[in-house]
Design a protein around this motif. Structure first.
Motif, PDB file in Angstrom:
ATOM      1  N   UNK A 150       0.846  -1.190   0.000  1.00  0.00           N
ATOM      2  CA  UNK A 150       0.000   0.000   0.000  1.00  0.00           C
ATOM      3  C   UNK A 150       0.883   1.243   0.000  1.00  0.00           C
ATOM      4  N   UNK A 151       0.510   2.212  -0.853  1.00  0.00           N
ATOM      5  CA  UNK A 151       1.304   3.421  -1.031  1.00  0.00           C
ATOM      6  C   UNK A 151       0.449   4.661  -0.844  1.00  0.00           C
ATOM      7  N   UNK A 206      -7.270   1.874 -11.079  1.00  0.00           N
ATOM      8  CA  UNK A 206      -8.454   1.035 -10.895  1.00  0.00           C
ATOM      9  C   UNK A 206      -9.023   1.358  -9.518  1.00  0.00           C
ATOM     10  N   UNK A 207     -10.207   0.808  -9.202  1.00  0.00           N
ATOM     11  CA  UNK A 207     -10.703   0.938  -7.839  1.00  0.00           C
ATOM     12  C   UNK A 207     -10.077  -0.155  -6.973  1.00  0.00           C
ATOM     13  N   UNK A 208     -10.482  -0.236  -5.735  1.00  0.00           N
ATOM     14  CA  UNK A 208      -9.864  -1.194  -4.811  1.00  0.00           C
ATOM     15  C   UNK A 208     -10.129  -2.644  -5.194  1.00  0.00           C
ATOM     16  N   UNK A 209     -11.177  -2.873  -6.016  1.00  0.00           N
ATOM     17  CA  UNK A 209     -11.508  -4.224  -6.465  1.00  0.00           C
ATOM     18  C   UNK A 209     -10.881  -4.562  -7.813  1.00  0.00           C
ATOM     19  N   UNK A 210     -10.056  -3.652  -8.332  1.00  0.00           N
ATOM     20  CA  UNK A 210      -9.409  -3.901  -9.610  1.00  0.00           C
ATOM     21  C   UNK A 210     -10.290  -3.654 -10.810  1.00  0.00           C
ATOM     22  N   UNK A 227      -3.228  10.591  -2.831  1.00  0.00           N
ATOM     23  CA  UNK A 227      -4.167   9.481  -2.674  1.00  0.00           C
ATOM     24  C   UNK A 227      -3.438   8.259  -2.156  1.00  0.00           C
ATOM     25  N   UNK A 228      -4.215   7.311  -1.626  1.00  0.00           N
ATOM     26  CA  UNK A 228      -3.660   6.074  -1.106  1.00  0.00           C
ATOM     27  C   UNK A 228      -4.290   4.881  -1.826  1.00  0.00           C
ATOM     28  N   UNK A 229      -3.558   3.787  -1.838  1.00  0.00           N
ATOM     29  CA  UNK A 229      -4.079   2.563  -2.428  1.00  0.00           C
ATOM     30  C   UNK A 229      -2.973   1.547  -2.631  1.00  0.00           C
ATOM     31  N   UNK A 230      -3.376   0.335  -2.978  1.00  0.00           N
ATOM     32  CA  UNK A 230      -2.415  -0.732  -3.237  1.00  0.00           C
ATOM     33  C   UNK A 230      -1.855  -0.604  -4.644  1.00  0.00           C
ATOM     34  N   UNK A 231      -0.587  -0.871  -4.782  1.00  0.00           N
ATOM     35  CA  UNK A 231       0.059  -0.862  -6.090  1.00  0.00           C
ATOM     36  C   UNK A 231       0.406  -2.298  -6.461  1.00  0.00           C
ATOM     37  N   UNK A 236       4.212  -5.856 -17.287  1.00  0.00           N
ATOM     38  CA  UNK A 236       5.167  -4.761 -17.359  1.00  0.00           C
ATOM     39  C   UNK A 236       4.546  -3.431 -16.946  1.00  0.00           C
ATOM     40  N   UNK A 237       3.325  -3.459 -16.366  1.00  0.00           N
ATOM     41  CA  UNK A 237       2.614  -2.223 -16.038  1.00  0.00           C
ATOM     42  C   UNK A 237       2.211  -2.190 -14.571  1.00  0.00           C
ATOM     43  N   UNK A 238       2.346  -1.001 -13.962  1.00  0.00           N
ATOM     44  CA  UNK A 238       1.893  -0.818 -12.592  1.00  0.00           C
ATOM     45  C   UNK A 238       0.425  -0.395 -12.588  1.00  0.00           C
ATOM     46  N   UNK A 239      -0.332  -0.950 -11.629  1.00  0.00           N
ATOM     47  CA  UNK A 239      -1.743  -0.597 -11.452  1.00  0.00           C
ATOM     48  C   UNK A 239      -1.906  -0.039 -10.043  1.00  0.00           C
ATOM     49  N   UNK A 240      -2.438   1.167  -9.948  1.00  0.00           N
ATOM     50  CA  UNK A 240      -2.687   1.820  -8.666  1.00  0.00           C
ATOM     51  C   UNK A 240      -4.166   1.615  -8.322  1.00  0.00           C
ATOM     52  N   UNK A 241      -4.433   0.721  -7.354  1.00  0.00           N
ATOM     53  CA  UNK A 241      -5.798   0.420  -6.933  1.00  0.00           C
ATOM     54  C   UNK A 241      -6.208   1.465  -5.894  1.00  0.00           C
ATOM     55  N   UNK A 242      -6.622   2.621  -6.428  1.00  0.00           N
ATOM     56  CA  UNK A 242      -6.809   3.805  -5.618  1.00  0.00           C
ATOM     57  C   UNK A 242      -8.039   3.684  -4.715  1.00  0.00           C
TER      58      UNK A 242
END
Length: 251
Positions: A150-151, A206-210, A227-231, A236-242
């Motif tokens: 989480x970032x 994405x949202x918290x559910x991807x 903002x906070x969320x899981x990364x 090869x791509x980062x997804x920020x589940x904001x």
């Protein structure tokens, strides 16, 4: 003694010899002055990095539909195997209508290549000319998903098509309106981090559910936010589940 006549110039006549040097100096001064003004104005603008709306390309890869259509490349003349690229449609539209029935399948895509450093994409051609499944659906390519924890990030929310190179990102209300029109058309939103995260400053949102998060972020596009969320790393791509409730406008 006769008075010396002062040189006088009108547009339809010849330039008097005594005025030629003066007019040449004025013309050169205006050119240099406007060039200096243009350079000074451009130098005050934030450098968004090299971006390009390039020529036609094609690729074969594994299609991932959620949160927004992306392709994990297997083969391509312009992308490397393992690259992950954003897909979009013509105009201010995403690629969900073309991609929704082919999630997890091996597909062939054709379109125009978008490239802004670490963010790559393709604007698909319409219909099956832009995206269609291949006859051979067997592949040994696995799409790894790795949680980076989480970032708490600061940065700007943009649309992935214009940011990717279709346009040069700007500032202000026009920039925000353009981004929101693209996002309302299902173009993938991208979080541009103020600092690199695991080697990348561009993160698919994405949202918290991807899943898609468009409706929750429209009030926060094109401005500096935190903002906070899981990364997660998808290929090869980062997804920020904001977490939308954590989005705050930076002071």
């Amino acid at each position: 003694m006769a008075k010396t006549q002062e040189p006088f110039f009108v547009g339809w006549g010849k330039v008097p010899k005594d005025l030629r040097l003066f007019l040449i100096c004025c013309a050169v001064g205006l050119v240099v002055g406007f060039a200096a003004m243009a350079y000074a104005t451009a130098s005050t603008q934030e450098d968004t990095g090299a971006g390009a709306f390039m020529g036609q390309t094609r690729a074969t890869g594994v299609l991932q539909v959620e949160p927004y259509p992306i392709l994990h490349v297997i083969s391509s003349p312009h992308f490397e195997k393992g690259d992950t690229i954003l897909l979009s449609g013509n105009g201010k539209r995403g690629a969900i209508d073309q991609a929704k029935d082919h999630d997890g399948k091996i597909v062939q895509i054709r379109g125009f290549r978008l490239d802004r450093g670490g963010l790559q994409g393709v604007q698909l051609r319409n219909g099956q000319r832009g995206l269609r499944p291949t006859e051979n659906q067997e592949t040994s390519m696995q799409i790894p998903v790795e949680s980076l924890g989480r970032w708490k990030l600061s940065g700007e929310i943009c649309d992935g098509k214009c940011l990717g190179g279709a346009m040069r990102p700007g500032t202000g209300l026009a920039h925000r309106a353009c981004a929101n029109l693209c996002l309302l058309g299902d173009v993938a939103p991208v979080f541009v981090s103020s600092g690199p995260i695991d080697g990348s400053e561009f993160l698919l949102l994405s949202n918290e559910d991807g899943q898609a998060v468009t409706q929750d972020i429209l009030d926060y596009t094109a401005i500096l936010v935190g903002a906070e969320g899981e990364v997660e790393r998808h290929g090869d791509m980062l997804v920020f589940k904001i977490s939308p409730e954590t989005i705050k406008v930076a002071q």
